[in-house]
Design an enzyme around this catalytic site. Structure first.
Site, PDB file in Angstrom:
ATOM      1  N   LEU A  11       0.835  -1.207   0.000  1.00 14.90           N
ATOM      2  CA  LEU A  11       0.000   0.000   0.000  1.00 14.90           C
ATOM      3  C   LEU A  11       0.870   1.257   0.000  1.00 14.90           C
ATOM      4  CD1 LEU A  11      -2.651  -1.036   2.699  1.00 14.90           C
ATOM      5  CD2 LEU A  11      -2.853  -1.194   0.213  1.00 14.90           C
ATOM      6  N   SER A  12       2.179   1.090   0.180  1.00 18.25           N
ATOM      7  CA  SER A  12       3.069   2.249   0.346  1.00 18.25           C
ATOM      8  C   SER A  12       3.023   3.236  -0.825  1.00 18.25           C
ATOM      9  CB  SER A  12       4.496   1.783   0.616  1.00 18.25           C
ATOM     10  OG  SER A  12       4.531   1.112   1.842  1.00 18.25           O
ATOM     11  N   LYS A  18      15.141  -6.760   4.501  1.00 13.61           N
ATOM     12  CA  LYS A  18      15.444  -5.770   5.547  1.00 13.61           C
ATOM     13  C   LYS A  18      16.793  -6.002   6.241  1.00 13.61           C
ATOM     14  CE  LYS A  18      10.737  -4.477   6.777  1.00 13.61           C
ATOM     15  NZ  LYS A  18       9.749  -4.295   7.845  1.00 13.61           N
ATOM     16  N   ASP A  60      21.804   4.280  14.333  1.00  7.87           N
ATOM     17  CA  ASP A  60      22.026   3.450  15.534  1.00  7.87           C
ATOM     18  C   ASP A  60      20.887   2.466  15.724  1.00  7.87           C
ATOM     19  OD1 ASP A  60      24.363   4.673  16.050  1.00  7.87           O
ATOM     20  OD2 ASP A  60      23.563   6.069  17.555  1.00  7.87           O
ATOM     21  N   ASP A 102      10.293   1.405  11.454  1.00  9.37           N
ATOM     22  CA  ASP A 102       9.289   0.526  12.065  1.00  9.37           C
ATOM     23  C   ASP A 102       9.256   0.738  13.582  1.00  9.37           C
ATOM     24  OD1 ASP A 102       8.515  -0.705   9.695  1.00  9.37           O
ATOM     25  OD2 ASP A 102      10.045  -2.267   9.856  1.00  9.37           O
ATOM     26  N   GLY A 158      10.079 -12.950  15.141  1.00  9.39           N
ATOM     27  CA  GLY A 158      10.619 -12.735  13.793  1.00  9.39           C
ATOM     28  C   GLY A 158      11.129 -11.316  13.637  1.00  9.39           C
ATOM     29  N   ILE A 190       0.001  -6.354  14.652  1.00  4.81           N
ATOM     30  CA  ILE A 190       0.730  -5.695  13.568  1.00  4.81           C
ATOM     31  C   ILE A 190       0.123  -6.052  12.213  1.00  4.81           C
ATOM     32  CG2 ILE A 190       2.921  -5.501  14.805  1.00  4.81           C
ATOM     33  CD1 ILE A 190       3.796  -7.924  12.918  1.00  4.81           C
ATOM     34  N   TYR A 218      -2.893  -6.192   9.499  1.00  2.00           N
ATOM     35  CA  TYR A 218      -4.053  -5.348   9.222  1.00  2.00           C
ATOM     36  C   TYR A 218      -4.811  -5.926   8.040  1.00  2.00           C
ATOM     37  CZ  TYR A 218      -0.698  -3.647   5.780  1.00  2.00           C
ATOM     38  OH  TYR A 218       0.234  -3.592   4.787  1.00  2.00           O
ATOM     39  N   GLY A 228      -2.867  -2.945  13.109  1.00  2.00           N
ATOM     40  CA  GLY A 228      -1.583  -2.740  12.444  1.00  2.00           C
ATOM     41  C   GLY A 228      -1.509  -1.530  11.522  1.00  2.00           C
TER      42      GLY A 228
HETATM   43  P1  ATR Z   1       8.261 -11.128  10.142  1.00  2.00           P
HETATM   44  O1  ATR Z   1       9.532 -10.572   9.575  1.00  2.00           O
HETATM   45  O2  ATR Z   1       7.015 -10.626   9.474  1.00  2.00           O
HETATM   46  O3  ATR Z   1       8.190 -11.012  11.629  1.00  2.00           O
HETATM   47  P2  ATR Z   1       9.156 -13.858  10.289  1.00  2.00           P
HETATM   48  O4  ATR Z   1      10.520 -13.370  10.623  1.00  2.00           O
HETATM   49  O5  ATR Z   1       9.000 -14.991   9.329  1.00  2.00           O
HETATM   50  O6  ATR Z   1       8.257 -12.679   9.738  1.00  2.00           O
HETATM   51  O7  ATR Z   1       8.423 -14.251  11.685  1.00  2.00           O
HETATM   52  C1  ATR Z   1       7.144 -14.744  11.728  1.00  2.00           C
HETATM   53  C2  ATR Z   1       6.722 -14.998  13.191  1.00  2.00           C
HETATM   54  O8  ATR Z   1       5.417 -15.593  13.196  1.00  2.00           O
HETATM   55  C3  ATR Z   1       7.626 -15.965  13.944  1.00  2.00           C
HETATM   56  O9  ATR Z   1       7.675 -15.625  15.310  1.00  2.00           O
HETATM   57  C4  ATR Z   1       6.885 -17.298  13.750  1.00  2.00           C
HETATM   58  O10 ATR Z   1       7.138 -18.275  14.729  1.00  2.00           O
HETATM   59  P3  ATR Z   1       8.419 -19.269  14.626  1.00  2.00           P
HETATM   60  O11 ATR Z   1       9.614 -18.472  15.043  1.00  2.00           O
HETATM   61  O12 ATR Z   1       8.095 -20.382  15.542  1.00  2.00           O
HETATM   62  O13 ATR Z   1       8.488 -19.691  13.158  1.00  2.00           O
HETATM   63  C5  ATR Z   1       5.463 -16.834  13.869  1.00  2.00           C
HETATM   64  N1  ATR Z   1       4.558 -17.804  13.228  1.00  2.00           N
HETATM   65  C6  ATR Z   1       4.333 -17.941  11.893  1.00  2.00           C
HETATM   66  N2  ATR Z   1       3.440 -18.952  11.670  1.00  2.00           N
HETATM   67  C7  ATR Z   1       3.108 -19.455  12.894  1.00  2.00           C
HETATM   68  C8  ATR Z   1       2.228 -20.487  13.367  1.00  2.00           C
HETATM   69  N3  ATR Z   1       1.502 -21.234  12.502  1.00  2.00           N
HETATM   70  N4  ATR Z   1       2.136 -20.705  14.697  1.00  2.00           N
HETATM   71  C9  ATR Z   1       2.847 -19.957  15.575  1.00  2.00           C
HETATM   72  N5  ATR Z   1       3.701 -18.963  15.206  1.00  2.00           N
HETATM   73  C10 ATR Z   1       3.822 -18.706  13.897  1.00  2.00           C
END
Ligand code: ATR
Length: 275
Positions: free
Chosen positions: A20-21, A70, A82, A106, A132, A218, A220, A239
């Site tokens: 959407l940016s 990123k 920083d 962010d 993540g 986060i 939306y 979000g």
């Molecule tokens: P982002 O950069 O958007 O944060 P990411 O780095 O892939 O994306 O992280 C996604 C997050 O959602 C992680 O914390 C992931 O959990 P894991 O570290 O166990 O993979 C969490 N996540 C994604 N799908 C999930 C699911 N089905 N159940 C629980 N946690 C989930």
């Protein structure tokens, strides 16, 4: 109108078609009569180096960086703020006469999305679901503002890695999910990607949510857990706020002009209620 003088802003990501940016920023440029144009570039992982070099070669004023670049983009730029250095992720680049500087908007985007809703952070207990990339910026932002962080993640080793990385900035603990945890919590933040897809499980059992909790997401426009929290009686922050404020901070970095928040907000609301 795009002319020979128009300054170009971009976004690098893959996939990128859903972003959407461009709509938020182009609406804001046009509202303020700024001669800028924001375009999306689908940049594959193995082309990120060349794409980043092209910012200089094509004299692009700046870019946003999104999934999955990123973290990897840092090695290709000249300077890193920083904040972005501490998190290890850049979402905004400014091209200052050939010098590329990376920022992470962010972090302040998340903080402002809370402050905008009258939610204070200092000395409050935050439960962060997920570990993540998004969780990292959120955890760092909360610690920076004097909040306390409890992290729950499906994969505990990733939560542990965040704790090791950020414990020097404040209070941070890893938790298992049960009632004793949510009882001491003021604000719950879903920083996982759960809720994005229709069949996703909930990141937290709704029975653990109390009306006194603030619930933030986060994802939306609205997730099933946001609706549950609303029904329980919680104050709910979606979000969109983080998306809006990270854009506002990036806008200021590129143009040196305050972002027209209300116009950006209106544009987003219009886009998100359309489908
Ligand atoms: P982002 O950069 O958007 O944060 P990411 O780095 O892939 O994306 O992280 C996604 C997050 O959602 C992680 O914390 C992931 O959990 P894991 O570290 O166990 O993979 C969490 N996540 C994604 N799908 C999930 C699911 N089905 N159940 C629980 N946690 C989930």
């Amino acid at each position: 109108m795009i002319t020979g003088k128009t300054k170009i802003i971009g976004i690098f990501g893959d996939p990128i078609e859903h972003t959407l940016s461009p709509l938020i920023h182009n609406e804001a440029f046009s509202y303020l009569g700024l001669d800028y144009c924001y375009v999306a570039f689908n940049v594959k992982k193995d082309k990120l180096k060349e794409a980043t070099e092209a910012i200089r070669a094509l004299n692009i004023r700046g870019v946003n960086i999104t999934v999955p670049h990123k973290e990897t983009v840092i090695q290709y730029i000249d300077e890193v703020s920083d904040e972005a250095k501490n998190i290890g992720a850049v979402n905004t680049i400014l091209n200052n006469e050939g010098i590329l500087k990376g920022f992470n908007t962010d972090v302040n985007g998340f903080i402002l999305s809370l402050k905008d809703e009258g939610i204070s952070i200092k000395n409050k207990n935050f439960l962060i679901l997920g570990a993540g990339g998004a969780a990292k910026a959120i955890v760092y932002g909360i610690l920076k503002e004097g909040g306390k962080v409890y992290i729950y993640n499906r994969t505990p080793s990733k939560a542990l890695a965040i704790k090791e990385k950020f414990k020097k900035f404040g209070f941070i603990e890893i938790v298992e999910m049960d009632k004793s945890v949510t009882e001491k919590i003021d604000v719950i933040v879903n920083a996982t990607s759960l809720g994005l897809k229709k069949d996703d499980p909930m990141p937290l059992n709704p029975e653990l949510i109390k009306p006194e909790h603030v619930y933030c997401d986060i994802v939306y426009p609205e997730t099933p857990l946001m609706r549950e929290a609303e029904q329980i009686g919680c104050k709910v922050v979606g979000g969109i706020g983080m998306l809006l404020w990270q854009a506002a901070f990036a806008f200021k970095i590129w143009t040196e002009v305050e972002a027209p928040i209300e116009i950006m907000k209106k544009t987003l609301n219009k886009l998100l209620t359309k489908d």
